[in-house]
Design a protein around this motif. Structure first.
Motif, PDB file in Angstrom:
ATOM      1  N   PHE A 111       0.834  -1.211   0.000  1.00 28.35           N
ATOM      2  CA  PHE A 111       0.000   0.000   0.000  1.00 28.35           C
ATOM      3  C   PHE A 111       0.863   1.251   0.000  1.00 28.35           C
ATOM      4  CE2 PHE A 111      -2.227   3.419   2.261  1.00 28.35           C
ATOM      5  CZ  PHE A 111      -3.324   3.573   1.418  1.00 28.35           C
ATOM      6  N   LEU A 112       1.903   1.249   0.827  1.00 27.76           N
ATOM      7  CA  LEU A 112       2.773   2.422   0.886  1.00 27.76           C
ATOM      8  C   LEU A 112       3.562   2.601  -0.410  1.00 27.76           C
ATOM      9  CD1 LEU A 112       4.047   2.295   4.580  1.00 27.76           C
ATOM     10  CD2 LEU A 112       2.573   4.023   3.525  1.00 27.76           C
ATOM     11  N   GLN A 113       3.893   1.506  -1.068  1.00 28.95           N
ATOM     12  CA  GLN A 113       4.544   1.621  -2.373  1.00 28.95           C
ATOM     13  C   GLN A 113       3.640   2.382  -3.344  1.00 28.95           C
ATOM     14  OE1 GLN A 113       6.360  -2.048  -4.011  1.00 28.95           O
ATOM     15  NE2 GLN A 113       6.201  -2.906  -1.959  1.00 28.95           N
ATOM     16  N   ALA A 114       2.355   2.017  -3.350  1.00 26.07           N
ATOM     17  CA  ALA A 114       1.401   2.703  -4.226  1.00 26.07           C
ATOM     18  C   ALA A 114       1.271   4.171  -3.855  1.00 26.07           C
ATOM     19  CB  ALA A 114       0.042   2.015  -4.150  1.00 26.07           C
ATOM     20  N   VAL A 115       1.234   4.451  -2.547  1.00 23.81           N
ATOM     21  CA  VAL A 115       1.157   5.839  -2.072  1.00 23.81           C
ATOM     22  C   VAL A 115       2.367   6.636  -2.540  1.00 23.81           C
ATOM     23  CG1 VAL A 115       1.248   7.294  -0.008  1.00 23.81           C
ATOM     24  CG2 VAL A 115      -0.289   5.326  -0.073  1.00 23.81           C
ATOM     25  N   MET A 171      -0.973  -0.653  -9.254  1.00 26.35           N
ATOM     26  CA  MET A 171      -0.907  -1.272  -7.924  1.00 26.35           C
ATOM     27  C   MET A 171      -2.237  -1.125  -7.190  1.00 26.35           C
ATOM     28  SD  MET A 171       2.943  -0.349  -6.618  1.00 26.35           S
ATOM     29  CE  MET A 171       2.919  -1.652  -5.386  1.00 26.35           C
ATOM     30  N   ALA A 172      -2.878   0.023  -7.347  1.00 22.30           N
ATOM     31  CA  ALA A 172      -4.163   0.255  -6.684  1.00 22.30           C
ATOM     32  C   ALA A 172      -5.240  -0.673  -7.239  1.00 22.30           C
ATOM     33  CB  ALA A 172      -4.581   1.716  -6.835  1.00 22.30           C
ATOM     34  N   GLU A 173      -5.242  -0.857  -8.561  1.00 21.01           N
ATOM     35  CA  GLU A 173      -6.214  -1.758  -9.184  1.00 21.01           C
ATOM     36  C   GLU A 173      -5.993  -3.200  -8.737  1.00 21.01           C
ATOM     37  OE1 GLU A 173      -7.794  -0.092 -13.412  1.00 21.01           O
ATOM     38  OE2 GLU A 173      -5.753  -0.877 -13.403  1.00 21.01           O
ATOM     39  N   GLU A 174      -4.747  -3.627  -8.754  1.00 22.16           N
ATOM     40  CA  GLU A 174      -4.423  -5.012  -8.421  1.00 22.16           C
ATOM     41  C   GLU A 174      -4.805  -5.358  -6.984  1.00 22.16           C
ATOM     42  OE1 GLU A 174      -0.532  -8.007  -8.209  1.00 22.16           O
ATOM     43  OE2 GLU A 174      -0.325  -5.988  -9.050  1.00 22.16           O
ATOM     44  N   ASN A 175      -4.666  -4.373  -6.083  1.00 22.26           N
ATOM     45  CA  ASN A 175      -4.889  -4.639  -4.662  1.00 22.26           C
ATOM     46  C   ASN A 175      -6.186  -4.042  -4.125  1.00 22.26           C
ATOM     47  OD1 ASN A 175      -2.181  -5.929  -3.685  1.00 22.26           O
ATOM     48  ND2 ASN A 175      -1.576  -4.232  -5.018  1.00 22.26           N
ATOM     49  N   HIS A 176      -7.001  -3.498  -5.049  1.00 20.06           N
ATOM     50  CA  HIS A 176      -8.321  -2.968  -4.686  1.00 20.06           C
ATOM     51  C   HIS A 176      -8.245  -1.813  -3.685  1.00 20.06           C
ATOM     52  CE1 HIS A 176      -9.854  -6.452  -6.826  1.00 20.06           C
ATOM     53  NE2 HIS A 176      -9.125  -7.232  -6.048  1.00 20.06           N
ATOM     54  N   TYR A 177      -7.264  -0.928  -3.906  1.00 21.51           N
ATOM     55  CA  TYR A 177      -7.183   0.280  -3.092  1.00 21.51           C
ATOM     56  C   TYR A 177      -8.024   1.359  -3.789  1.00 21.51           C
ATOM     57  CZ  TYR A 177      -2.987  -2.111  -1.286  1.00 21.51           C
ATOM     58  OH  TYR A 177      -2.106  -3.029  -0.753  1.00 21.51           O
ATOM     59  N   ASP A 178      -9.326   1.310  -3.593  1.00 18.33           N
ATOM     60  CA  ASP A 178     -10.240   2.121  -4.395  1.00 18.33           C
ATOM     61  C   ASP A 178     -10.021   3.625  -4.247  1.00 18.33           C
ATOM     62  OD1 ASP A 178     -11.353  -0.185  -5.348  1.00 18.33           O
ATOM     63  OD2 ASP A 178     -13.057  -0.177  -3.986  1.00 18.33           O
ATOM     64  N   GLU A 179      -9.865   4.095  -3.025  1.00 18.22           N
ATOM     65  CA  GLU A 179      -9.672   5.533  -2.825  1.00 18.22           C
ATOM     66  C   GLU A 179      -8.367   6.001  -3.454  1.00 18.22           C
ATOM     67  OE1 GLU A 179     -10.118   6.776   1.191  1.00 18.22           O
ATOM     68  OE2 GLU A 179     -12.076   5.839   1.446  1.00 18.22           O
ATOM     69  N   LEU A 180      -7.334   5.200  -3.287  1.00 14.69           N
ATOM     70  CA  LEU A 180      -6.038   5.530  -3.875  1.00 14.69           C
ATOM     71  C   LEU A 180      -6.122   5.513  -5.395  1.00 14.69           C
ATOM     72  CD1 LEU A 180      -3.078   6.143  -3.127  1.00 14.69           C
ATOM     73  CD2 LEU A 180      -2.634   3.700  -3.293  1.00 14.69           C
ATOM     74  N   LEU A 181      -6.855   4.550  -5.951  1.00 14.75           N
ATOM     75  CA  LEU A 181      -7.036   4.457  -7.401  1.00 14.75           C
ATOM     76  C   LEU A 181      -7.739   5.709  -7.927  1.00 14.75           C
ATOM     77  CD1 LEU A 181      -6.957   3.022 -10.107  1.00 14.75           C
ATOM     78  CD2 LEU A 181      -9.003   1.744  -9.423  1.00 14.75           C
ATOM     79  N   GLN A 182      -8.769   6.143  -7.217  1.00 19.75           N
ATOM     80  CA  GLN A 182      -9.491   7.350  -7.630  1.00 19.75           C
ATOM     81  C   GLN A 182      -8.565   8.556  -7.659  1.00 19.75           C
ATOM     82  OE1 GLN A 182     -12.996   7.527  -8.441  1.00 19.75           O
ATOM     83  NE2 GLN A 182     -12.194   9.406  -9.283  1.00 19.75           N
ATOM     84  N   GLU A 183      -7.747   8.684  -6.634  1.00 18.44           N
ATOM     85  CA  GLU A 183      -6.810   9.805  -6.549  1.00 18.44           C
ATOM     86  C   GLU A 183      -5.765   9.729  -7.657  1.00 18.44           C
ATOM     87  OE1 GLU A 183      -3.985  12.002  -3.166  1.00 18.44           O
ATOM     88  OE2 GLU A 183      -5.206  10.245  -2.636  1.00 18.44           O
ATOM     89  N   ALA A 184      -5.285   8.518  -7.952  1.00 21.68           N
ATOM     90  CA  ALA A 184      -4.273   8.346  -9.003  1.00 21.68           C
ATOM     91  C   ALA A 184      -4.843   8.669 -10.380  1.00 21.68           C
ATOM     92  CB  ALA A 184      -3.736   6.918  -8.973  1.00 21.68           C
ATOM     93  N   LEU A 185      -6.088   8.260 -10.630  1.00 22.44           N
ATOM     94  CA  LEU A 185      -6.733   8.559 -11.916  1.00 22.44           C
ATOM     95  C   LEU A 185      -6.906  10.068 -12.093  1.00 22.44           C
ATOM     96  CD1 LEU A 185      -9.439   5.747 -11.992  1.00 22.44           C
ATOM     97  CD2 LEU A 185      -7.520   5.988 -13.586  1.00 22.44           C
ATOM     98  N   GLU A 186      -7.302  10.742 -11.041  1.00 22.28           N
ATOM     99  CA  GLU A 186      -7.475  12.191 -11.124  1.00 22.28           C
ATOM    100  C   GLU A 186      -6.134  12.885 -11.326  1.00 22.28           C
ATOM    101  OE1 GLU A 186      -9.611  13.259  -7.616  1.00 22.28           O
ATOM    102  OE2 GLU A 186     -11.498  12.349  -8.296  1.00 22.28           O
ATOM    103  N   GLY A 187      -5.088  12.379 -10.654  1.00 22.12           N
ATOM    104  CA  GLY A 187      -3.757  12.941 -10.834  1.00 22.12           C
ATOM    105  C   GLY A 187      -3.244  12.743 -12.252  1.00 22.12           C
ATOM    106  N   GLY A 237       4.290  11.112  -8.579  1.00 19.05           N
ATOM    107  CA  GLY A 237       3.690  11.417  -9.870  1.00 19.05           C
ATOM    108  C   GLY A 237       3.816  10.284 -10.860  1.00 19.05           C
ATOM    109  N   ASP A 238       4.183   9.089 -10.371  1.00 20.38           N
ATOM    110  CA  ASP A 238       4.239   7.899 -11.226  1.00 20.38           C
ATOM    111  C   ASP A 238       2.830   7.290 -11.268  1.00 20.38           C
ATOM    112  OD1 ASP A 238       6.950   8.322 -11.408  1.00 20.38           O
ATOM    113  OD2 ASP A 238       7.444   6.902  -9.810  1.00 20.38           O
ATOM    114  N   TYR A 239       1.932   7.973 -11.966  1.00 20.15           N
ATOM    115  CA  TYR A 239       0.522   7.619 -11.879  1.00 20.15           C
ATOM    116  C   TYR A 239       0.201   6.249 -12.473  1.00 20.15           C
ATOM    117  CZ  TYR A 239      -0.063  12.441 -10.458  1.00 20.15           C
ATOM    118  OH  TYR A 239       0.033  13.640  -9.793  1.00 20.15           O
ATOM    119  N   ASP A 240       0.856   5.879 -13.559  1.00 17.46           N
ATOM    120  CA  ASP A 240       0.581   4.567 -14.148  1.00 17.46           C
ATOM    121  C   ASP A 240       0.900   3.443 -13.163  1.00 17.46           C
ATOM    122  OD1 ASP A 240      -0.348   5.575 -16.505  1.00 17.46           O
ATOM    123  OD2 ASP A 240       1.566   5.426 -17.571  1.00 17.46           O
TER     124      ASP A 240
END
Length: 212
Positions: free
Chosen positions: A105-109, A123-139, A115-118
């Motif tokens: 999780f911290l790696q994804a954070v 990582m967020a998709e693979e591990n179901h970190y939904d809030e983090l995924l939303q933030e990464a997509l917006e970034g 700014g390594d959004y891809d």
């Protein structure tokens, strides 16, 4: 306010014995929390607080995830005063420590913070970190708006779809909760009716016995 609370916690610790590991680690936490508040407020002492927090965590051999968080806080504090190079070095150090300790999780954070959004999205998709995924997509959307509008649109559409999905899931959960509550109320009502019927039957038997 949270700032006042952290100051009170620090004051309550008082003078700490150097051999008191638990209290020193508590102090590290309070320093970091206070540093985060001051980073948001652009206060000059944010760096000092974050440095003290990290130093205590490292000296008293704190858990890896806490040391990683201290590194990230200090990185943000450095960037806030223009020390971008120092901040980047700390983020890289935090990422290495996260990888060494399998802190996924911290790696994804950290990828998100860099700014390594891809990478953060993957990582967020693979591990179901939904809030983090939303933030990464917006970034990612913001990052690509100028240089690649087509790709930015893809990120935007995925972000919107995810928001809709989360909203629908929340709505479905509310419906399920309501159905459960309704079913429980029905059962309670049936039980109450059975109890009332039982009381009436007992009373009827008593009356027959008296009048017989």
């Amino acid at each position: 306010r949270s700032e006042e609370l952290y100051h009170k916690c620090i004051a309550m610790l008082g003078v700490i014995d150097p051999d008191d590991t638990a209290s020193n680690l508590d102090l590290a936490t309070y320093y970091q929390n206070l540093a985060e508040v001051h980073i948001a407020q652009n206060k000059d002492d944010a760096v000092s607080l974050a440095e003290q927090s990290l130093e205590l965590s490292q000296r008293y051999q704190d858990t890896p995830n806490k040391i990683i968080n201290r590194l990230l806080s200090l990185s943000k504090a450095y960037v806030g005063i223009g020390k971008t190079k120092e901040g980047k070095h700390l983020v890289d150090e935090a990422l290495q420590l996260a990888e060494d300790n399998n802190e996924v999780f911290l790696q994804a954070v950290i990828h998100l913070q860099k700014g390594d959004y891809d990478q953060a999205i993957a990582m967020a998709e693979e591990n179901h970190y939904d809030e983090l995924l939303q933030e990464a997509l917006e970034g990612a959307y913001q990052q690509e708006r100028e240089r690649n509008p087509k790709l930015a649109l893809e990120y935007y559409e995925r972000s919107v779809m995810m928001k809709d999905s989360v909203f629908n899931e929340n709505q479905q959960q509310l419906i399920r909760d309501y159905q459960v509550r309704y079913a429980m109320q029905e059962k309670e009502h049936e039980l109450q009716m059975e109890q009332e019927k039982s009381k009436r039957n007992r009373l009827y038997v008593v009356i027959l016995a008296v009048t017989a």
